[in-house]
Design an enzyme around this catalytic site. Structure first.
Site, PDB file in Angstrom:
ATOM      1  N   GLU A  27       0.794  -1.079  -0.122  1.00 14.83           N
ATOM      2  CA  GLU A  27       0.035  -0.118   0.165  1.00 14.83           C
ATOM      3  C   GLU A  27       0.756   1.296   0.021  1.00 14.83           C
ATOM      4  O   GLU A  27       1.802   1.393   0.764  1.00 14.83           O
ATOM      5  CB  GLU A  27      -0.932   0.013   1.248  1.00 14.83           C
ATOM      6  CG  GLU A  27      -1.579   1.247   1.292  1.00 14.83           C
ATOM      7  CD  GLU A  27      -2.466   1.545   0.203  1.00 14.83           C
ATOM      8  OE1 GLU A  27      -2.248   2.731  -0.221  1.00 14.83           O
ATOM      9  OE2 GLU A  27      -3.518   0.752  -0.187  1.00 14.83           O
TER      10      GLU A  27
ATOM     11  N   ILE B 275      -9.454   4.221  -0.003  1.00 12.07           N
ATOM     12  CA  ILE B 275      -9.985   5.561  -0.199  1.00 12.07           C
ATOM     13  C   ILE B 275     -11.334   5.337   0.398  1.00 12.07           C
ATOM     14  O   ILE B 275     -11.821   6.170   1.249  1.00 12.07           O
ATOM     15  CB  ILE B 275     -10.396   5.787  -1.768  1.00 12.07           C
ATOM     16  CG1 ILE B 275      -9.123   6.292  -2.508  1.00 12.07           C
ATOM     17  CG2 ILE B 275     -11.433   6.580  -1.839  1.00 12.07           C
ATOM     18  CD1 ILE B 275      -8.590   7.435  -1.950  1.00 12.07           C
TER      19      ILE B 275
ATOM     20  N   GLY C 113     -22.804  16.367 -10.813  1.00  9.36           N
ATOM     21  CA  GLY C 113     -23.157  14.796 -10.843  1.00  9.36           C
ATOM     22  C   GLY C 113     -23.962  14.305  -9.777  1.00  9.36           C
ATOM     23  O   GLY C 113     -23.890  14.740  -8.630  1.00  9.36           O
TER      24      GLY C 113
ATOM     25  N   ALA D 255     -18.369  15.729  -8.657  1.00  9.48           N
ATOM     26  CA  ALA D 255     -18.576  13.976  -8.297  1.00  9.48           C
ATOM     27  C   ALA D 255     -19.169  13.469  -9.522  1.00  9.48           C
ATOM     28  O   ALA D 255     -20.288  12.975  -9.687  1.00  9.48           O
ATOM     29  CB  ALA D 255     -19.593  14.107  -7.145  1.00  9.48           C
TER      30      ALA D 255
ATOM     31  N   HIS E  26     -43.430  -6.043  15.028  1.00  6.46           N
ATOM     32  CA  HIS E  26     -44.444  -5.112  15.029  1.00  6.46           C
ATOM     33  C   HIS E  26     -44.083  -4.275  16.368  1.00  6.46           C
ATOM     34  O   HIS E  26     -44.043  -4.981  17.361  1.00  6.46           O
ATOM     35  CB  HIS E  26     -45.804  -5.304  15.019  1.00  6.46           C
ATOM     36  CG  HIS E  26     -46.733  -4.196  15.233  1.00  6.46           C
ATOM     37  ND1 HIS E  26     -46.973  -3.228  14.052  1.00  6.46           N
ATOM     38  CD2 HIS E  26     -47.664  -3.842  16.284  1.00  6.46           C
ATOM     39  CE1 HIS E  26     -47.698  -2.262  14.516  1.00  6.46           C
ATOM     40  NE2 HIS E  26     -48.042  -2.518  16.055  1.00  6.46           N
TER      41      HIS E  26
ATOM     42  N   GLU F  93     -26.776  17.624 -13.614  1.00  3.69           N
ATOM     43  CA  GLU F  93     -26.691  16.220 -14.013  1.00  3.69           C
ATOM     44  C   GLU F  93     -27.031  15.881 -15.264  1.00  3.69           C
ATOM     45  O   GLU F  93     -28.147  16.571 -15.803  1.00  3.69           O
ATOM     46  CB  GLU F  93     -27.649  15.431 -13.103  1.00  3.69           C
ATOM     47  CG  GLU F  93     -27.812  13.549 -13.648  1.00  3.69           C
ATOM     48  CD  GLU F  93     -26.513  13.189 -13.617  1.00  3.69           C
ATOM     49  OE1 GLU F  93     -26.194  12.266 -14.813  1.00  3.69           O
ATOM     50  OE2 GLU F  93     -25.669  13.163 -12.708  1.00  3.69           O
TER      51      GLU F  93
ATOM     52  N   GLY G  73     -25.211  11.292  -9.059  1.00 10.38           N
ATOM     53  CA  GLY G  73     -25.116   9.940  -8.474  1.00 10.38           C
ATOM     54  C   GLY G  73     -25.240   9.980  -7.050  1.00 10.38           C
ATOM     55  O   GLY G  73     -25.265  11.056  -6.515  1.00 10.38           O
ATOM     56  N   ALA G  74     -24.998   8.715  -6.600  1.00  4.32           N
ATOM     57  CA  ALA G  74     -24.738   8.534  -5.181  1.00  4.32           C
ATOM     58  C   ALA G  74     -23.848   9.476  -4.340  1.00  4.32           C
ATOM     59  O   ALA G  74     -24.224  10.298  -3.365  1.00  4.32           O
ATOM     60  CB  ALA G  74     -24.392   7.115  -4.711  1.00  4.32           C
ATOM     61  N   ILE G  75     -22.628   9.679  -4.817  1.00  2.00           N
ATOM     62  CA  ILE G  75     -21.499  10.473  -4.198  1.00  2.00           C
ATOM     63  C   ILE G  75     -22.049  12.260  -4.129  1.00  2.00           C
ATOM     64  O   ILE G  75     -21.987  12.594  -3.162  1.00  2.00           O
ATOM     65  CB  ILE G  75     -20.255  10.272  -4.774  1.00  2.00           C
ATOM     66  CG1 ILE G  75     -19.622   8.973  -4.543  1.00  2.00           C
ATOM     67  CG2 ILE G  75     -19.320  11.297  -4.154  1.00  2.00           C
ATOM     68  CD1 ILE G  75     -18.581   8.684  -5.173  1.00  2.00           C
TER      69      ILE G  75
END
Length: 463
Positions: free
Chosen positions: A35, A42, A180, A267, A442, A203, A182-184
């Site tokens: 590494e 990341i 962007g 992103a 429940h 987007e 997207g998810a990020i």
């Protein structure tokens, strides 16, 4: 030159790499991991974990602002940006130390440096001016990916942020354009909007979270707009001009206009880390910045494998970890089952949260499968009402002929914790009969999962 010999050497210590090393060690293989930066990669240091820590702070802030709805008197809360960032970095550091402990516990040699292929079964590793060589029967590339950079928008701490800058801001801007959806991008948009930033999102696709079921995407877009964000969908950046206060951005497409923002947060996707690995002249094939592999991680070069983000979509930490186990178990002579991408869950930790597994309704129809679709809103769920979290719904997609659950989609509070129930169901190839027969406790939000199944077959009870 002395060359250390290993059974397996893993390049990259993210959630794919370090899991590969642990599994190899568990199976009795002499293992090393290389590494060049931080253990955990990341995801742990600059992605999955620190972003969730920051989003947790945003959730607490939202809840405190709503205290009066729960009969609680409290002063108006204010975010402390530096304290939020410090907590996020502390969480990441704690987990990084944990990965180091796991390497030591499993007898894995950790080598700091940049590795590149140096002939069949060999790696050269550079750290500063020093160079060492190691040999291995099996080399696993788990080098991950990085944010895709945009021309003319190089990272600048004061006005152009990628994920690192967005995770360690020195100030809170008044306005921001997130490039962007997207998810990020949507996660960062949710965080900064909660802290009081005026947020714009641009987007190219015609909806946010384009990989999600269309109904989920539409619901999220409505929720974000209701919160006060401005969405520029079906739009791109046609021009940009830096000025003293930030950026003037010209948008084209369906949202043609000009906006002024202090910060641009990029992103816009990711690029695989394939450079500098010595792939030239080998049988390793790269397509669109990602290494091509078979279903067990093997590349076209004997003894060389690739897993995780560098091996392509979906770019998810849990996919990388599972790929790692499949790859190593195949190396060890076991018979692992290849990953079925339709059974990999995906989560977005925005506000509201989003989670899914399997096919969207449209994907199922496009594949020519007859479908039964069921939905249930959290507004009709007792626990959600008690929590004050009634936004969102659960949607399920069944194969109408076999009754197999082939897709599940959720939007709402803590759905990222709930989706695993459906993930297990898809892995077991569960049909509607088993899910209808399953007793859900429940009061819980998970009851909405049961009701959605019932709804698909005209048996809904509470809506």
């Amino acid at each position: 030159m002395k060359v250390e010999n290993y059974d397996v050497v893993v390049v990259g210590a993210g959630p794919g790499g370090y899991v590969a090393a642990i599994r190899a060690a568990q199976l009795g293989l002499r293992t090393a991991i290389v590494e060049k930066s931080e253990l955990g990669g990341i995801c742990l240091n600059w992605g999955c974990i620190p972003t969730k820590a920051m989003l947790r702070s945003a959730d607490v802030l939202r809840l405190m602002r709503q205290a009066s709805q729960f009969g609680i008197k409290a002063a108006e809360p204010e975010p402390d940006l530096q304290a939020i960032v410090a907590r996020s970095r502390k969480v990441a550091a704690q987990l990084q130390r944990g990965v180091g402990h796991l390497m030591k516990k499993n007898g894995i040699t950790v080598i700091n440096g940049h590795a590149r292929l140096a002939g069949r079964g060999r790696l050269s590793i550079t750290s500063g001016s020093a160079e060492t060589h190691v040999a291995a029967k099996h080399i696993v590339l788990a080098t991950g990916a990085r944010a895709r950079s945009l021309p003319g928008l190089d990272a600048q701490a004061d006005s152009v942020w990628y994920y690192r800058e967005a995770l360690t801001p020195s100030r809170l801007p008044k306005s921001m354009l997130v490039v962007g959806a997207g998810a990020i991008g949507i996660e960062f948009a949710s965080f900064y909007h909660a802290l009081g930033v005026e947020v714009h999102v641009v987007e190219m696709a015609d909806r946010v979270l384009p990989v999600e079921d269309a109904e989920v995407s539409d619901y999220v877009a409505q929720a974000l707009r209701k919160q006060g964000m401005t969405l520029h969908l079906g739009s791109g950046i046609a021009g940009k001009q830096r000025h003293a206060g930030g950026w003037n951005i010209k948008l084209d497409g369906t949202g043609s206009k000009e906006i002024d923002v202090e910060v641009v947060l990029v992103a816009a996707g990711i690029v695989g880390n394939v450079e500098g690995l010595g792939l030239e002249g080998t049988g390793v094939r790269v397509e669109k910045s990602h290494i091509v592999t078979d279903s067990y991680g093997a590349t076209g070069e004997p003894g060389v494998y690739a897993i995780g983000d560098v091996a392509g979509a979906p770019w998810l930490a849990h996919k990388a970890s599972h790929e790692a186990m499949v790859c190593i178990e195949k190396i060890a002579g076991l018979q692992p089952q290849p990953i079925d991408v339709n059974r990999i869950p995906a989560c977005t930790y925005s506000h509201p949260q989003v989670a899914h597994v399997g096919l969207t309704e449209q994907q199922a129809r496009d594949a020519g499968r007859p479908v039964r679709v069921g939905k249930f809103p959290f507004a009709a769920n007792g626990k959600a009402i008690a929590l004050g979290e009634t936004d969102g719904f659960v949607k399920v997609v069944f194969d109408a002929d076999s009754g197999e659950l082939i897709g599940a989609h959720m939007v709402g509070d803590e759905v990222t914790e709930m989706i695993q129930g459906y993930v297990v169901a898809t892995e077991l190839e569960t049909t509607e009969a088993e899910l209808m027969h399953t007793i859900f406790p429940h009061p819980t939000q998970s009851e909405a999962m049961h009701e959605a199944v019932l709804s698909a077959y005209g048996r809904g009870l509470h809506y």
